[in-house]
Design a protein around this motif. Structure first.
Motif, PDB file in Angstrom:
ATOM      1  N   ASP A 249       0.858  -1.087  -0.236  1.00  0.00           N
ATOM      2  CA  ASP A 249       0.004   0.048  -0.013  1.00  0.00           C
ATOM      3  C   ASP A 249       1.029   1.171  -0.015  1.00  0.00           C
ATOM      4  N   ARG A 250       1.937   1.243   0.595  1.00  0.00           N
ATOM      5  CA  ARG A 250       2.870   2.391   0.773  1.00  0.00           C
ATOM      6  C   ARG A 250       3.538   2.586  -0.615  1.00  0.00           C
ATOM      7  N   LEU A 251       4.076   1.550  -1.078  1.00  0.00           N
ATOM      8  CA  LEU A 251       4.584   1.602  -2.623  1.00  0.00           C
ATOM      9  C   LEU A 251       3.494   2.244  -3.539  1.00  0.00           C
ATOM     10  N   ALA A 252       2.322   1.618  -3.418  1.00  0.00           N
ATOM     11  CA  ALA A 252       1.349   2.031  -4.297  1.00  0.00           C
ATOM     12  C   ALA A 252       1.014   3.462  -4.134  1.00  0.00           C
ATOM     13  N   ALA A 253       0.886   3.900  -2.868  1.00  0.00           N
ATOM     14  CA  ALA A 253       0.477   5.259  -2.784  1.00  0.00           C
ATOM     15  C   ALA A 253       1.711   6.203  -2.918  1.00  0.00           C
ATOM     16  N   ALA A 254       3.126   5.811  -2.858  1.00  0.00           N
ATOM     17  CA  ALA A 254       3.978   6.470  -3.338  1.00  0.00           C
ATOM     18  C   ALA A 254       4.103   6.837  -4.698  1.00  0.00           C
ATOM     19  N   GLN A 255       3.927   5.412  -5.241  1.00  0.00           N
ATOM     20  CA  GLN A 255       3.706   5.172  -6.948  1.00  0.00           C
ATOM     21  C   GLN A 255       2.791   6.210  -7.442  1.00  0.00           C
ATOM     22  N   GLN A 256       1.675   6.394  -6.733  1.00  0.00           N
ATOM     23  CA  GLN A 256       0.297   6.886  -7.100  1.00  0.00           C
ATOM     24  C   GLN A 256       0.924   8.590  -7.171  1.00  0.00           C
ATOM     25  N   ALA A 257       1.400   8.754  -5.794  1.00  0.00           N
ATOM     26  CA  ALA A 257       1.810  10.094  -5.453  1.00  0.00           C
ATOM     27  C   ALA A 257       3.154  10.639  -6.537  1.00  0.00           C
ATOM     28  N   GLU A 258       3.778   9.982  -6.954  1.00  0.00           N
ATOM     29  CA  GLU A 258       4.835  10.165  -8.139  1.00  0.00           C
ATOM     30  C   GLU A 258       4.275  10.369  -9.257  1.00  0.00           C
ATOM     31  N   ARG A 259       3.250   9.375  -9.643  1.00  0.00           N
ATOM     32  CA  ARG A 259       2.582   9.557 -11.077  1.00  0.00           C
ATOM     33  C   ARG A 259       1.864  11.100 -10.934  1.00  0.00           C
ATOM     34  N   GLU A 260       1.014  11.383  -9.769  1.00  0.00           N
ATOM     35  CA  GLU A 260       0.422  12.496  -9.779  1.00  0.00           C
ATOM     36  C   GLU A 260       1.165  13.799  -9.872  1.00  0.00           C
ATOM     37  N   LYS A 261       2.431  13.649  -9.206  1.00  0.00           N
ATOM     38  CA  LYS A 261       3.288  14.599  -9.168  1.00  0.00           C
ATOM     39  C   LYS A 261       4.134  14.898 -10.592  1.00  0.00           C
ATOM     40  N   GLN A 262       4.360  13.737 -11.313  1.00  0.00           N
ATOM     41  CA  GLN A 262       4.805  13.747 -12.546  1.00  0.00           C
ATOM     42  C   GLN A 262       3.995  14.087 -13.371  1.00  0.00           C
ATOM     43  N   GLU A 263       2.704  13.716 -13.466  1.00  0.00           N
ATOM     44  CA  GLU A 263       1.545  14.254 -14.364  1.00  0.00           C
ATOM     45  C   GLU A 263       1.372  16.030 -14.301  1.00  0.00           C
ATOM     46  N   ALA A 264       1.565  16.162 -12.901  1.00  0.00           N
ATOM     47  CA  ALA A 264       1.302  17.765 -12.600  1.00  0.00           C
ATOM     48  C   ALA A 264       2.482  18.549 -13.329  1.00  0.00           C
ATOM     49  N   ILE A 265       3.740  17.995 -13.259  1.00  0.00           N
ATOM     50  CA  ILE A 265       4.898  18.562 -13.916  1.00  0.00           C
ATOM     51  C   ILE A 265       4.627  18.534 -15.325  1.00  0.00           C
ATOM     52  N   GLU A 266       4.377  17.525 -15.878  1.00  0.00           N
ATOM     53  CA  GLU A 266       4.165  17.353 -17.251  1.00  0.00           C
ATOM     54  C   GLU A 266       2.995  18.364 -17.836  1.00  0.00           C
ATOM     55  N   ALA A 267       1.810  18.461 -16.787  1.00  0.00           N
ATOM     56  CA  ALA A 267       0.847  19.170 -17.277  1.00  0.00           C
ATOM     57  C   ALA A 267       1.297  20.863 -17.189  1.00  0.00           C
TER      58      ALA A 267
END
Length: 341
Positions: A249-267
């Motif tokens: 769950d921690r890895l999934a949350a971290a990966q989700q947060a990283e994806r959201e962060k990356q998506e925000a950066i890319e956006a």
């Protein structure tokens, strides 16, 4: 396990055993098997009867698939506790032997006391019989004296007959007395033997009870140990499962947060790129418009200069008159005329 009309292949891996072979740990497998054979084929057709037989066979195969690894797991548990069981048995056997050796003098003493008591009882019985025999002999002696006195009054033949009868009676009495003494001795020996055997039986019964109690205690200890090991293994497996789930769950949350962060950066990058592209496009449009206007002005200036030069050269106008005429043409104040740029 998928919900289909056919039972899926059940496979239980060794590492799953501690979490499954516990109270009600196999209930989900049973419910799955039960649900998989819940259909009701038509027994009036051969196909339906074959289907019933197939479902029953599937239940048997599924049972074996769950039972076999369970038996192997139980075998491993028993092998794990076998050294302790052997050591306990060795210790118990040694203690039993030591206990018997320690008590052997007392057991032998008790047996000797019982033998002495039996011998004493036999001796007392013998003395009683001898006393009875002496009393009987005394009676016989007195009877003989009386008979002798009577014989003096009777004839010699009568004395002989009486003597013979007395002798026979004495012989018979002696035989009876010997038989009684012999039977008393036999009874005493038999009683002593029976008491010794009874004591041995009581000792054997007590030993058997103690051994059974010890076996029951060892079995209870073994069961408690197996239950404790199973509980510890289940707790450890639950802890590992919980830790693994928490980590996942921690890895999934971290990966989700990283994806959201990356998506925000890319956006944001896309937004900046689009803004930059719009800025560059606007700058290009402005520049192109300015260049176009400058080119148009230059072009108009060239044409205007050519017109002014032509008017001054061919129409006899001064330069100022030629410029005013050009302005009139540009402002379309002269009908039916125009300047082609």
């Amino acid at each position: 396990m998928s919900e289909t009309t056919e039972l899926s292949v059940i496979e239980i891996k060794p590492e799953q055993a501690p979490a499954l072979y516990i109270p009600n740990g196999l209930e989900s497998y049973f419910e799955h098997i039960k649900a998989s054979v819940s259909e009701a084929p038509d027994l009036s057709t051969k196909k339906g009867r074959d289907r019933v037989a197939s479902l029953a066979a599937q239940v048997g195969r599924s049972k074996t698939a769950v039972e076999k690894p369970g038996r192997e797991y139980l075998k491993r548990l028993k092998e794990a506790v076998r050294p302790a069981e052997q050591e306990i048995k060795r210790f118990v056997d040694a203690c039993d032997l030591l206990r018997d050796e320690t008590r052997r003098p007392l057991t032998e003493w008790e047996a000797e006391q019982e033998r002495i008591a039996a011998a004493k009882a036999a001796e007392e019985e013998r003395k009683r019989i001898e006393a009875e025999q002496l009393a009987a002999a005394e009676v016989q002696r007195k009877q003989k004296e009386a008979d002798h006195e009577l014989a003096l009054l009777l004839n010699i033949q009568h004395d002989r007959d009486a003597a013979d009868k007395a002798a026979e009676a004495e012989r018979q009495q002696r035989e009876r007395d010997e038989q009684i003494a012999k039977q008393a001795r036999i009874d005493a020996e038999l009683k002593a033997k029976q008491e010794i055997e009874a004591a041995a039986q009581r000792e054997a019964a007590l030993k058997a009870q103690a051994e059974q109690a010890e076996r029951d205690r060892i079995a209870a200890l073994e069961k408690a140990k197996i239950d404790r090991i199973a509980a510890e293994q289940k707790a450890e497996q639950d802890r590992k499962d919980a830790a693994a789930k928490a980590e996942a769950d921690r890895l999934a949350a971290a990966q989700q947060a990283e994806r959201e962060k990356q998506e925000a950066i890319e956006a944001e990058q896309r937004k900046q790129q689009e803004a930059e592209q719009r800025r560059l496009a606007e700058e290009k449009r402005i520049k192109d418009e300015a260049d176009r206007r400058a080119a148009d002005v230059a072009h108009r200036k060239v044409i205007g200069t050519a017109v002014v030069n032509a008017l001054t050269e061919h129409a006899g106008l001064t330069r100022d008159q030629a410029i005013e005429t050009l302005k009139a043409l540009m402002e379309r104040k002269i009908p039916h005329t125009s300047i082609q740029y």
